[in-house]
Structure formats: structure tokens, C-alpha cells
Design a protein around this motif. Structure first.
Motif, PDB file in Angstrom:
ATOM      1  N   VAL A  54      48.784  51.072  69.517  1.00 19.08           N
ATOM      2  CA  VAL A  54      48.700  52.679  69.452  1.00 19.08           C
ATOM      3  C   VAL A  54      47.325  52.924  70.548  1.00 19.08           C
ATOM      4  N   ASP A  55      47.253  54.408  71.449  1.00 21.97           N
ATOM      5  CA  ASP A  55      46.208  54.639  71.603  1.00 21.97           C
ATOM      6  C   ASP A  55      44.954  54.773  71.231  1.00 21.97           C
ATOM      7  N   LEU A  56      44.023  54.221  71.526  1.00 23.46           N
ATOM      8  CA  LEU A  56      42.547  54.316  70.646  1.00 23.46           C
ATOM      9  C   LEU A  56      41.941  55.529  71.882  1.00 23.46           C
ATOM     10  N   ALA A  57      41.115  56.614  71.207  1.00 26.38           N
ATOM     11  CA  ALA A  57      40.457  57.469  71.727  1.00 26.38           C
ATOM     12  C   ALA A  57      38.782  56.825  71.919  1.00 26.38           C
ATOM     13  N   PRO A  58      38.828  57.428  73.232  1.00 26.23           N
ATOM     14  CA  PRO A  58      37.435  56.583  73.539  1.00 26.23           C
ATOM     15  C   PRO A  58      36.297  56.452  72.090  1.00 26.23           C
ATOM     16  N   ASN A  59      35.429  55.769  72.334  1.00 28.13           N
ATOM     17  CA  ASN A  59      34.619  55.298  71.588  1.00 28.13           C
ATOM     18  C   ASN A  59      34.865  55.077  69.603  1.00 28.13           C
ATOM     19  N   THR A  60      36.663  54.398  69.886  1.00 27.55           N
ATOM     20  CA  THR A  60      37.147  54.477  68.756  1.00 27.55           C
ATOM     21  C   THR A  60      36.539  52.880  67.891  1.00 27.55           C
ATOM     22  N   VAL A  61      36.204  52.733  66.697  1.00 25.39           N
ATOM     23  CA  VAL A  61      35.013  51.691  66.369  1.00 25.39           C
ATOM     24  C   VAL A  61      36.066  50.641  65.104  1.00 25.39           C
ATOM     25  N   ILE A  62      36.116  49.356  65.548  1.00 24.02           N
ATOM     26  CA  ILE A  62      36.821  48.363  64.766  1.00 24.02           C
ATOM     27  C   ILE A  62      35.857  47.470  64.334  1.00 24.02           C
ATOM     28  N   PHE A  63      35.795  47.295  62.785  1.00 25.27           N
ATOM     29  CA  PHE A  63      34.811  45.684  63.050  1.00 25.27           C
ATOM     30  C   PHE A  63      35.914  44.736  62.544  1.00 25.27           C
ATOM     31  N   PHE A  64      35.191  43.256  62.277  1.00 23.67           N
ATOM     32  CA  PHE A  64      35.739  42.392  62.148  1.00 23.67           C
ATOM     33  C   PHE A  64      34.828  41.702  61.220  1.00 23.67           C
ATOM     34  N   SER A  65      35.669  40.884  60.362  1.00 22.39           N
ATOM     35  CA  SER A  65      34.739  39.817  59.492  1.00 22.39           C
ATOM     36  C   SER A  65      35.589  38.992  58.901  1.00 22.39           C
ATOM     37  N   ASP A  66      34.275  38.050  59.157  1.00 26.95           N
ATOM     38  CA  ASP A  66      35.245  36.568  59.060  1.00 26.95           C
ATOM     39  C   ASP A  66      35.000  35.835  57.825  1.00 26.95           C
ATOM     40  N   ASN A  67      34.248  37.303  56.746  1.00 24.70           N
ATOM     41  CA  ASN A  67      34.047  37.488  55.148  1.00 24.70           C
ATOM     42  C   ASN A  67      35.636  37.270  54.785  1.00 24.70           C
ATOM     43  N   GLY A  68      35.960  36.150  53.339  1.00 29.81           N
ATOM     44  CA  GLY A  68      36.914  36.595  52.741  1.00 29.81           C
ATOM     45  C   GLY A  68      36.796  37.243  51.678  1.00 29.81           C
ATOM     46  N   ILE A  69      38.112  37.896  51.162  1.00 28.69           N
ATOM     47  CA  ILE A  69      37.700  39.068  50.351  1.00 28.69           C
ATOM     48  C   ILE A  69      37.882  38.624  48.767  1.00 28.69           C
ATOM     49  N   ARG A  70      37.352  39.194  48.140  1.00 26.33           N
ATOM     50  CA  ARG A  70      37.171  38.825  46.113  1.00 26.33           C
ATOM     51  C   ARG A  70      38.096  38.791  45.593  1.00 26.33           C
ATOM     52  N   SER A  71      38.129  39.001  44.339  1.00 21.78           N
ATOM     53  CA  SER A  71      39.947  38.973  43.707  1.00 21.78           C
ATOM     54  C   SER A  71      39.534  40.348  43.543  1.00 21.78           C
ATOM     55  N   ASN A  72      38.242  40.979  43.504  1.00 20.88           N
ATOM     56  CA  ASN A  72      37.713  42.484  43.191  1.00 20.88           C
ATOM     57  C   ASN A  72      38.231  43.046  44.404  1.00 20.88           C
ATOM     58  N   GLY A  73      38.795  42.765  45.352  1.00 22.07           N
ATOM     59  CA  GLY A  73      38.448  43.167  46.612  1.00 22.07           C
ATOM     60  C   GLY A  73      37.476  43.622  47.661  1.00 22.07           C
ATOM     61  N   THR A  74      36.334  42.924  47.432  1.00 23.55           N
ATOM     62  CA  THR A  74      35.099  43.298  48.338  1.00 23.55           C
ATOM     63  C   THR A  74      34.932  41.960  48.558  1.00 23.55           C
ATOM     64  N   PHE A  75      34.397  42.029  50.313  1.00 24.83           N
ATOM     65  CA  PHE A  75      33.982  41.257  50.918  1.00 24.83           C
ATOM     66  C   PHE A  75      32.910  39.884  50.014  1.00 24.83           C
ATOM     67  N   ARG A  76      33.578  38.783  50.293  1.00 25.76           N
ATOM     68  CA  ARG A  76      32.481  37.728  49.440  1.00 25.76           C
ATOM     69  C   ARG A  76      31.436  37.940  50.675  1.00 25.76           C
ATOM     70  N   GLU A  77      30.140  38.002  50.992  1.00 28.19           N
ATOM     71  CA  GLU A  77      29.441  38.166  51.972  1.00 28.19           C
ATOM     72  C   GLU A  77      28.089  37.504  51.894  1.00 28.19           C
TER      73      GLU A  77
END
Length: 703
Positions: A54-77
Motif C-alpha cells: 500500500v502507499d505509505l504516508a511520509p514518516n510512517t514508522v515500521i519496527f522490525f525485530s528478530d526476537n521470537g514471540i513467546r506463548s503469551n504473545g510477547t517478545f522474548r527480549e
């Protein structure tokens, strides 16, 4: 930024002027990564790629992480994060961005930071998860997951740095993609590779195609990153597409439009269309540049109705240029506000008018029959050259070709007007012939044998494709602009050397210095000389005689080829052959033996290469005195090669007393009771004879 050749994607403009684009699952797709670069596991070189759907408006923020997701839905930090901010302008759908783990932008635009941890892709199982937060903080409590990719299997929850559960809101096999292993090893150098055909459908359908792992290049190992080879890929969403492209025009297609809507299409060269039309005072012309000017482009179509227009052609385009197209709709009859389109209406595409550099001709081989095998590769990327069903012709000349498509267009002919081998009168082509003609759409690869070419000659070729007889916007019997190439036919060039000195073809004067004169040897003896055949040409030298080295002449029997060269000598290579000269027994008077060496090859101007050779026979018993004697007398013998062991026979009877005076003279005692006859001397390695007389004129001295 670079667009996947061509992503045809829909564009949202809502709220982009005042805030960043709030993304949903599947609004971007991760399309490649390399986790084993060189140096191995170096975050400066490990990288990954994503594409906007899709088109992105100026200054749109996207995060990328190589942390896995735990069984409770949170990142394994335990790992890290990257924060990418789109540039201060609209990022159009289809834009590809490539980032390194250290935050370097290798392709695309924007700003990258590392808010926390160590983002470093592991070669033994890894995941990349894209998401947004409401407060633009990497650890914001409210996260929207957009896309996830792993080269491992999704698990119930992360237990180490190599595993992860599927993030909340993502769907396995669509927005959460797991890549299979390669021969049991983790695929750590991967990229999505488009099929050869256009991708079409809804955004969901496009996501499914990207999620199909058979459409990926999957490698294991620290080879160069496959992100270096991101291929252009035509993608259309919801029916707005381009299916034919020629040197100056293309055809647009779109799906059914509601009967209460009017569609207007804008075309623009070089950059995306970002303005919004207002009102109804727009005029459309299918020739680019003649319609109403809008946002740096022009209106090329304006119409309504439920039946889709499946043959609308935009003309007047420029070769090699990118053209952006965008469809707007308004409500009939009185609506003045134009919509960008939505999930059920046509939206935006980008396409490149293809350069007509669609053929690369190479020389496969050239043989002694003056036949060249040519092969070439046609441009078949999508949209394919479907308009060229009229076939192709290749013209050839020994002079440079400057013929243009206009020279063919002026003739108003198609390929059926020509035959291979025909001479043709064309501007810009002297001594011009038809090397090939074909019918139908060009295939990916083709080949042809061209006969009666000359060796060591430069030939120019130019290929033209014909539109045939099917009308495409009055393109009947029109031609593409040809692509010129040239080849130089191979040729062999023979050279013969003896003792490192060239022996000229046709040489009739043997000399010692080049081994053609074998010198003087004792009778019943032999001597060998080695010669060298060199190929100075760029093609194989074929030696076609049987045997390869053939010796003729009055004394050919005295010469023997003891080592023949091979039947072919490679370009810029050489090979040896040896000839032995044998002096006969009882050679009388030091005779000279002459012969001719003959070599037949595919050399263009020296098919028969020959030269003379010679050898001389001598003996060691030259003369003796007196010419008559009685038993018990000494005879003095003059000659060559005498030693202390030389034996002397008088008419077959051995002398009992031989006195060596020098290597050229000896004395021998005439045996008792010997009768008249030949005198014979026998020295090591020699057995020679001469016809000198003793006692009577019929007697002979033999050595």
C-alpha cells in the motif's frame, strides 16, 4: 527507490497529509533475507528486504525485530530491534527497501535506527517480525503485527533465539511465512522470485503468491546475498493491468466498473501521481501528451459503463521510460469528487516501456564448411512481447548496419515477404542479406545455422520483430527497432617451425638451421628431427590428411614420420611431429635424398602447406693404396670414423694386423692366400662400403 518491475498495487491516500499510515496485517511483505553473509554473521552485511503493498504516508514508522514471540504473545527480549521511518514523501506501493542488520539502507530511502538490543540474523534458524505501535515506541504496549518470516518452523512459543510463535493477528501461509530447509539445512540466503507471468488478484491473493515458497530462491551458505538479484515482478491488484508493451505504446486493462461510476486514467512519466483531481473539466487522449495536463502527467482515458474496456492502448510513449498510471472514479452524473479507488475498484500501476534491446546474438561455432551456428535470447519478461506474433528477421552484412525500424515500416511488408538467403535493399545496409526469418511470437532462445560464411571475417547482424497482421492500434506490419551485434568468424592460421625457426610454406631450399636438411650421416644409419605446428588463429586448426603428415617425392622411402601430430590443434596452441631420415646400406658416392612434407588443413589461405627436406649418405671407406698388392703387404685405407677396434676384411678374409693411424686412416695386412675382391671395414655403429678395386678392376673396398 526501486520498484519491483513492476508492482501494480493499490494506493491509499486517506489521512496521509496529516499522519503516518496505520498499517494492517499484510500491508507489507518481507521478501528476502541473508543471514550468512561474508564475513559470516556480520550484522554489517546480513540484510533483509521488504516491499510495500500500500502507499505509505511520509514518516510512517515500521519496527522490525528478530526476537521470537513467546506463548503469551510477547517478545522474548534477548535480541534486537530496527526502526525504519519512511522518507518525507509518499512511498508508493511496490517500493522495495533493503536494510542491513546494522541499520544501513542498501536499497530504498528512509531513516533507520536501532532502538534496543542487537538485531543480528542467525544462520541456524531466525525470524523477522514487522509491526507498528500506537506511540511509535519499539516497546509500546499496543502492537499491530504486519508481517513475519522465518526459516524455521513456527512453534507454540519462543524458547530460544531460533524459535517463535506466530504473532497475534497474522495468518500462517499468508502473512506469517515459514521457509523450508534446504537439504536438511536452514535456508539462510533467500529471496522471493516472481514467476514469468503477471501476478494478478486481490491483495490477499498476492500475499498468498508471495507466501508460496516454490516462488522463492532458497539457498544455504555464505554466497553473495540474493537481495542483490531482486527481480522485477509485475503485480496487479483488483484488475488494473498492462498486458502489452512495445517500443512506444502499451495496452491497459481493468475489471468491471459499476454503471454509476466514471473512470479516469492519468499517465505520468518518471514519478508517481500524488495529486487528487477535482471537477469534471478533463479531456482524455490516448496519445500521451495530448490530454489535459494533470500533476505532471496527462489524462489518457475517461469513460463509464459496466463493460470493461479490454483493448485500450496508450501511444506516444518513450522507449526505456517508466510510466505511472493511476485510475480515479467519480459518481455519475453529477459527482465532482474523484476517488482513488478501493478494494473493489481499479487503482494504480507502474510500468516501464521496454527498450527494444531484446536480442543478444552469439556465435556458437564455426566449422571448415563455413557454417556458423548462431543463438540468441529474446526479451520475454512480462508483459511479454505478445505483439510480435509476425515473427522476426535477422539481416546480415560484412559492413556496419545502420538500418532502422522506419526503413522497414516504409516498405509496409511483413516477414512473409522475405526468404532466408535473399539479398535485400535497405537503407543503412550494404551487401545486405536475410540470415533468418521466423513466424510467431519470439521464443526465449532461438538458433540458426548461417551458411557460406567466410573465415576470418566480421559479420554484422541486426534483428527486427514484426507486428504481423493482427491490428493493435494501427500497428499492422510495424517493426521493432532492431538490435545490432557482430561476430568475427573463427579462422585457423598454420605455421611450421623447425629448431625454433619458421619454415615457409613452399620452401624448396632445405637448410640445417631449420631442420629441413638432416645433414650427412653414415650409411645404414638414421637421424630424427622434430618440427612444430603452430595455430596462430582463433579457431581450431583441423589437419585433414591421412596420415596427417604425408611425405612424397623420389626419396620418400628414406623418410619416416615417427610421431604424428593430432588431427586438430586448438586456437593459439601448438603440436609437435618427428621425421626420421634413414641412410641405406651401400650408399655409393655420398648421394642426396630429397622429399617433400605435405600438411593439409583448414587454413583459409594455406590449405596445402608443404616444404622440401633432404638428407645425405656417406661411408667411412673412401680410398686405399696401393690399388694392388700381394699377401703379406700392408694397405693404407683412408676414410672416416675409424677406431682401435675397426676390423678389415679382404674379400671376406679378416686381416690379422690392423694398425690405427688416426680416425681417418689405418693400415691393414693383406691375408695369406687371399684372392681378389672387396675390402670391407667394420667399425662400431657403422657398416659401410665403397666400390674401390684391389688386385683387379672388379674388386671393391667395402666398409
Amino acid at each position: 527507490m526501486k520498484n519491483i518491475c513492476t508492482f501494480f498495487c493499490f494506493i491509499f491516500f486517506a489521512n496521509i497529509a496529516v499522519s503516518q499510515t496505520v498499517l494492517q496485517a499484510g500491508d507489507i511483505a518481507i521478501i528476502g533475507f541473508n543471514s550468512e553473509s561474508y564475513p559470516v554473521n556480520n550484522p554489517t552485511y546480513d540484510n533483509f528486504a521488504f516491499v510495500t503493498l500500500v502507499d505509505l504516508a511520509p514518516n510512517t514508522v515500521i519496527f522490525f525485530s528478530d526476537n521470537g514471540i513467546r506463548s503469551n504473545g510477547t517478545f522474548r527480549e534477548t535480541e534486537g530491534y530496527l526502526k525504519w521511518v519512511s522518507p518525507n514523501k509518499i512511498t508508493t506501493a511496490g517500493t522495495v527497501t533493503v536494510l542491513t542488520c546494522s541499520g544501513i539502507i542498501q536499497q530504498g530511502e528512509g531513516i533507520v535506527t536501532k532502538p534496543a538490543g542487537d538485531f543480528n540474523l542467525n544462520k541456524d534458524g531466525e525470524q523477522i517480525i514487522a509491526y507498528q505501535t500506537t506511540n511509535n515506541s519499539y516497546n509500546g504496549a499496543s502492537k499491530t503485527f504486519i508481517y513475519a518470516l522465518t526459516n524455521n518452523s513456527w512453534t507454540s512459543g519462543a524458547v530460544d533465539s531460533h524459535t517463535s510463535a506466530i504473532p497475534s493477528g497474522l495468518e500462517s501461509g499468508k502473512t506469517a511465512v515459514a521457509l523450508p530447509k534446504v537439504s536438511g539445512a536452514f535456508a539462510n540466503n533467500v529471496v522471493f522470485q516472481c514467476p514469468a507471468f503477471s501476478l494478478s488478484g486481490s491483495q490477499d491473493e498476492i500475499l498468498q503468491i508471495i507466501a508460496n515458497t516454490s516462488n522463492w530462491i532458497l539457498k544455504e551458505g555464505s554466497t553473495p546475498s540474493e537481495m542483490n538479484n531482486l527481480e522485477f515482478c509485475p503485480i496487479l491488484i483488483n484488475g488494473f493491468s498492462i498486458d502489452f508493451i512495445t517500443f512506444n505504446q502499451m495496452r491497459l486493462k481493468w475489471g468491471t466498473i459499476s454503471s454509476n461510476l466514471e473512470i479516469m486514467i492519468v499517465a505520468k512519466e518518471g514519478s508517481a501521481i500524488t495529486d487528487q483531481p477535482i471537477g469534471t473539466l478533463y479531456n482524455a487522449y490516448s496519445t500521451f501528451g495530448l490530454g489535459t495536463s494533470f500533476d505532471g502527467g496527462f489524462i489518457v482515458y475517461k469513460g463509464s459503463g459496466t463493460t470493461p474496456d479490454t483493448s485500450f492502448i496508450v501511444t506516444g510513449l518513450k522507449e526505456g521510460s517508466n510510466y505511472y498510471f493511476k485510475a480515479f472514479t467519480r459518481t455519475l452524473p453529477s459527482g465532482t469528487q474523484w476517488s482513488n479507488g478501493n478494494a473493489s475498484n481499479p487503482e494504480s500501476v507502474i510500468a516501464r516501456v521496454q527498450d527494444i534491446e531484446n536480442v543478444n546474438i552469439t556465435l556458437n561455432s564455426f566449422n571448415s564448411n563455413n557454417i556458423a551456428d548462431l543463438n540468441w535470447t529474446n526479451y520475454i519478461a512480462s508483459p511479454k512481447y505478445d505483439w510480435w506474433e509476425g515473427g522476426s528477421i535477422i539481416i546480415m552484412s560484412t559492413d556496419s548496419i545502420t538500418t532502422l525500424r522506419d526503413d522497414f515500416n516504409a516498405k509496409d511488408v511483413n516477414t512473409s515477404s522475405f526468404n532466408a538467403g535473399d539479398e535485400i535493399m535497405l537503407a543503412g545496409c550494404n551487401n545486405c542479406k536475410i540470415a533468418l526469418k521466423t513466424f510467431g511470437n519470439p521464443s526465449e532462445t532461438s538458433n540458426v545455422s548461417v551458411n557460406n560464411l567466410s573465415a576470418c571475417t566480421k559479420y554484422y547482424f541486426k534483428i527486427f520483430n514484426n507486428d504481423g497482421i493482427t491490428p493493435h492500434a494501427a500497428q499492422v506490419n510495424k517493426w521493432s527497432d532492431g538490435v545490432i551485434t557482430n561476430i568475427t568468424t573463427t579462422c585457423s592460421e598454420i605455421k611450421v617451425e623447425g629448431n625454433g625457426i619458421e619454415i615457409a610454406d613452399g620452401d624448396i631450399t632445405p637448410t640445417i638451421v631449420d631442420n629441413t636438411d638432416f645433414g650427412s650421416i653414415m650409411e645404414n644409419n638414421n637421424i630424427s628431427k622434430t618440427f612444430k605446428i603452430k595455430n596462430l588463429g582463433n579457431g581450431p586448426l583441423v589437419l585433414s590428411n591421412t596420415p596427417v603428415i604425408n611425405i612424397t617425392g623420389a626419396s620418400a622411402a628414406q623418410f619416416l614420420v615417427t610421431m604424428q601430430p593430432p588431427n586438430s590443434v586448438s586456437a593459439y596452441s601448438e603440436s609437435n611431429f618427428s621425421i626420421q631420415f634413414s641412410a641405406p646400406l651401400n650408399c655409393i658416392g655420398g648421394p642426396v635424398y630429397n622429399a617433400t612434407v605435405n600438411i593439409v588443413s583448414n587454413d583459409n589461405d594455406e590449405t596445402l602447406y608443404n616444404f622440401n627436406i633432404k638428407g645425405t649418405c656417406t661411408n667411412d671407406c673412401i680410398s686405399f693404396q696401393p690399388v694392388s698388392a700381394s699377401s703379406g703387404a700392408f694397405i693404407t685405407i683412408n676414410g672416416n670414423g675409424f677406431t682401435s677396434s675397426t676390423e678389415v676384411y679382404f674379400n671376406g678374409v679378416p686381416s690379422m694386423n690392423v694398425i690405427l693411424i688416426s680416425s681417418s686412416q689405418l693400415q691393414a695386412l693383406v691375408p695369406i692366400n687371399v684372392t681378389s675382391g672387396n675390402i670391407t671395414t667394420i667399425s662400431p655403429n657403422y657398416n659401410s662400403c665403397t666400390s674401390l678395386t684391389i688386385i683387379s678392376p672388379a674388386e671393391t673396398c667395402i666398409h
